[in-house]
Design an enzyme around this catalytic site. Sequence first.
Site, short mmCIF file in Angstrom:
data_model
loop_
_atom_site.label_atom_id
_atom_site.label_comp_id
_atom_site.label_asym_id
_atom_site.label_seq_id
_atom_site.Cartn_x
_atom_site.Cartn_y
_atom_site.Cartn_z
N THR A 27 69.56 33.61 39.73
CA THR A 27 70.15 34.31 38.58
C THR A 27 69.68 35.77 38.46
O THR A 27 70.01 36.43 37.47
CB THR A 27 69.84 33.57 37.27
OG1 THR A 27 68.42 33.37 37.18
CG2 THR A 27 70.54 32.22 37.22
N TYR B 203 75.81 38.94 43.24
CA TYR B 203 75.64 37.69 42.48
C TYR B 203 77.00 37.05 42.21
O TYR B 203 77.19 35.86 42.42
CB TYR B 203 74.89 38.00 41.18
CG TYR B 203 74.90 36.90 40.16
CD1 TYR B 203 74.08 35.78 40.29
CD2 TYR B 203 75.72 36.97 39.02
CE1 TYR B 203 74.08 34.77 39.33
CE2 TYR B 203 75.71 35.97 38.06
CZ TYR B 203 74.89 34.88 38.22
OH TYR B 203 74.89 33.88 37.27
#
Length: 293
Positions: free
Chosen positions: A73, A136
């Site tokens: 994350t 991401y």
Amino acid sequence: MTETTTPSTDPAARRWLVVGAAGMLGTDLTARLRDAGADVVGLGRADLDVTDADATVAAVRGFGVVVNCAAWTAVDDAEAHEADAFRVNATGAARLARAAHAAGARLVQVSTDYVFDGAATAPYAEDAPLAPVSAYGRTKAAGEWAVRAEASDHLIVRTAWLYGAHGGCFPKTMARLGAEKDRLAVVDDQVGQPTWTRDLADLIVRLIEAGAPAGTYHGTSSGQTSWFGFTRRILASAGLDTPLEPTTSDAFVRPAPRPAFSVLGHDALRAAGVAPIGDWAERWDAAAAEVLA
Ligand SMILES: NC(=O)c1ccc[n+]([C@@H]2O[C@H](COP(=O)([O-])OP(=O)(O)OC[C@H]3O[C@@H](n4cnc5c(N)ncnc54)[C@H](OP(=O)(O)O)[C@@H]3O)[C@@H](O)[C@H]2O)c1
């Protein structure tokens, strides 16, 4: 999609496995299930690393619902370490999905608004084309496709702007900065839906309990605000009157670009008969004491 999944009477089908259980969402989801008396096992990274193929297959045996809360994350770090992020967010998700499918379990994959480019002006539909603008986002989008390919009985639940008691998050940072600084400047040109991990945990449980059909859902609060608007509310909850001014993303450049518009629509939830999470401001007021404690 019209098909609904009838909740199974098999006891194993009621057993929950939460992967990534030590994270911000995983902690609240495991607690939510335990509080409800559910049969749940939570595995943190030390118990199950999703990059370990054999361990993943062994871990899911005997469970009816597997929820993947594990993820890389660190959004900015992913720009320079995309392959490492991919190993967790895409390959790891694929591995878990394949194992869940082989075990006959439903798989819940938690995804993100970062799969979209943020150029929209109306809430993103669940089937809007994916166009991630960051490393991401690319790895999470790949994770979604891997889950769709490997586990027919999947629920992909996209969330955004998560905050919670059990992890570092925007409200904690802003309350700290608000206490330390004479004034704060916060971006006002990115809008989204601040979402409490406890609300998302509850939504995931409600989706499974409702026998929601396989597919993609948006697990965010209703309404929308900017980081500036959210900060105003956070400072008020923290009893701080630190002067606050709006700024722009251009003045606050970070390694990974952020989507400007991260508002997700909730039509799929409604179609499944599952109520979306309430308005972000009302939910923040409910969460503030616990999150800022
Ligand atoms: N936070 C947000 O604003 C946000 C927004 C949109 C979507 N999401 C998604 O929501 C989900 C939950 O996020 P969160 O906020 O709860 O994140 P988090 O607190 O960072 O939790 C993620 C967990 O995954 C673990 N993990 C990392 N690599 C792993 C691996 N190889 N095997 C097993 N576990 C591993 C981490 O362990 P370590 O801490 O030991 O690395 C951490 O406990 C994720 O899918 C994320 O992409 C989050």
